[in-house]
Design an enzyme around this catalytic site. Structure first.
Site, mmCIF file in Angstrom:
data_model
loop_
_atom_site.group_PDB
_atom_site.id
_atom_site.type_symbol
_atom_site.label_atom_id
_atom_site.label_comp_id
_atom_site.label_asym_id
_atom_site.label_seq_id
_atom_site.Cartn_x
_atom_site.Cartn_y
_atom_site.Cartn_z
ATOM 1 N N GLU A 255 7.972 8.409 -3.844
ATOM 2 C CA GLU A 255 7.696 7.058 -3.447
ATOM 3 C C GLU A 255 8.758 6.379 -4.018
ATOM 4 O O GLU A 255 9.394 6.255 -4.795
ATOM 5 C CB GLU A 255 6.423 6.481 -4.115
ATOM 6 N N GLY A 256 9.254 5.134 -2.977
ATOM 7 C CA GLY A 256 10.310 4.344 -3.445
ATOM 8 C C GLY A 256 9.883 3.026 -4.131
ATOM 9 O O GLY A 256 8.637 3.024 -4.450
ATOM 10 N N ALA A 257 10.588 2.099 -4.349
ATOM 11 C CA ALA A 257 10.145 0.808 -5.205
ATOM 12 C C ALA A 257 10.396 -0.112 -4.082
ATOM 13 O O ALA A 257 11.435 -0.483 -3.368
ATOM 14 C CB ALA A 257 11.065 0.547 -6.390
ATOM 15 N N GLY A 258 9.211 -0.898 -3.816
ATOM 16 C CA GLY A 258 9.350 -2.082 -2.883
ATOM 17 C C GLY A 258 9.822 -1.432 -1.464
ATOM 18 O O GLY A 258 9.565 -0.621 -1.131
ATOM 19 N N LYS B 6 8.098 9.848 -8.386
ATOM 20 C CA LYS B 6 8.194 8.291 -8.044
ATOM 21 C C LYS B 6 9.401 8.116 -8.979
ATOM 22 O O LYS B 6 9.373 8.174 -10.338
ATOM 23 C CB LYS B 6 7.222 7.349 -8.430
ATOM 24 N N GLY C 172 0.791 -1.340 0.052
ATOM 25 C CA GLY C 172 0.036 0.101 -0.132
ATOM 26 C C GLY C 172 0.837 1.351 0.009
ATOM 27 O O GLY C 172 0.367 2.322 0.460
ATOM 28 N N LYS C 173 2.092 1.232 -0.463
ATOM 29 C CA LYS C 173 2.812 2.606 -0.376
ATOM 30 C C LYS C 173 2.327 3.654 -1.329
ATOM 31 O O LYS C 173 2.007 4.844 -0.856
ATOM 32 C CB LYS C 173 4.225 2.167 -0.851
ATOM 33 N N THR C 174 1.889 3.140 -2.510
ATOM 34 C CA THR C 174 1.364 4.121 -3.717
ATOM 35 C C THR C 174 -0.087 4.629 -3.075
ATOM 36 O O THR C 174 -0.352 6.116 -2.881
ATOM 37 C CB THR C 174 0.877 3.659 -4.819
ATOM 38 N N LEU C 175 -0.967 3.967 -2.226
ATOM 39 C CA LEU C 175 -1.973 4.374 -1.593
ATOM 40 C C LEU C 175 -1.774 5.468 -0.566
ATOM 41 O O LEU C 175 -2.322 6.729 -0.425
ATOM 42 C CB LEU C 175 -2.990 3.403 -1.023
#
Length: 210
Positions: free
Chosen positions: A102-105, A33, A15-18
């Site tokens: 926002e990071g990746a993973g 991002k 749920g990082k993007t949320l």
């Protein structure tokens, strides 16, 4: 410019993007991002942009937009390129109203053969918001993530919990010594209204701690 706020999590699909969308809306900050791996169903930037209601937020383009939905170092290798931290730092947007990155993973996702997402956080001088989704096993993943932050000297603002399964949140906060910024309930419809309502709920804690 104030330090960027970096959204990372205890893994992939938590749920990082949320949470990034909710915090972007709450602070009316810019969103970025820098590394997107996989976009056959649209990018995370597009997903967030479709759900933000304020007119102040700017959406900055990715530095690396990779086709393969895989670890960034593998996705980049497939395209014959190498992700360079220097290129990301050089592209850092100059935002006067705050920047959500926002990071990746998770933090130990490799960007190349030597550097990880954690290295990007430190290079940006960012303050981190940790996202944990409540599921069986999330206590272990959450505590491991907090340990990585401590061992690497990463500045953490606190936790945002996503989904509601079990009663883990208070224990994770206590064991890690990190505050809870917010708890996002499960929703089958994460539309603009949901994002806006959750942004209003979390805004006071964000403004106080960030």
């Amino acid at each position: 410019m104030a330090a960027p706020i970096f959204i990372t999590g205890i893994g992939t699909g938590i749920g990082k993007t949320l949470v990034a969308a909710i915090i972007t809306e709450a602070l009316q900050a810019d969103y970025w991002k820098p590394v997107q791996a996989g976009f056959s169903e649209g990018t995370d930037t597009e997903w967030v942009a479709e759900r933000i209601t304020n007119t102040k937020t700017c959406f900055h383009p990715e530095v690396y937009k990779l086709k393969l939905p895989a670890s960034p170092h593998i996705a980049a290798r497939e395209e014959g390129i190498t992700i360079r931290l220097g290129a990301i730092i050089d592209a850092l947007p100059d935002s006067g109203q705050g920047l959500i990155v926002e990071g990746a993973g998770g933090l130990l996702v490799p960007l190349n053969d030597q550097e990880f997402v954690a290295d990007l956080v430190l290079a940006l001088g960012a303050k981190v918001v940790l996202v944990s989704r409540n599921y069986l096993g999330s206590i272990n993943h959450s505590l491991l993530t907090a340990d990585v932050c401590r061992s690497r000297g990463i500045d953490v603002a606190g936790w945002v919990f996503n989904d509601q399964y079990g009663d883990y949140e208070a224990d994770i906060a206590r064991w890690t010594g990190l505050p809870v910024l917010g708890s996002i309930p499960f929703s089958g419809c994460c539309d603009r209204n949901f994002i806006l309502n959750e942004a209003k709920q979390i805004a006071p804690a964000l403004i106080k701690l960030l």
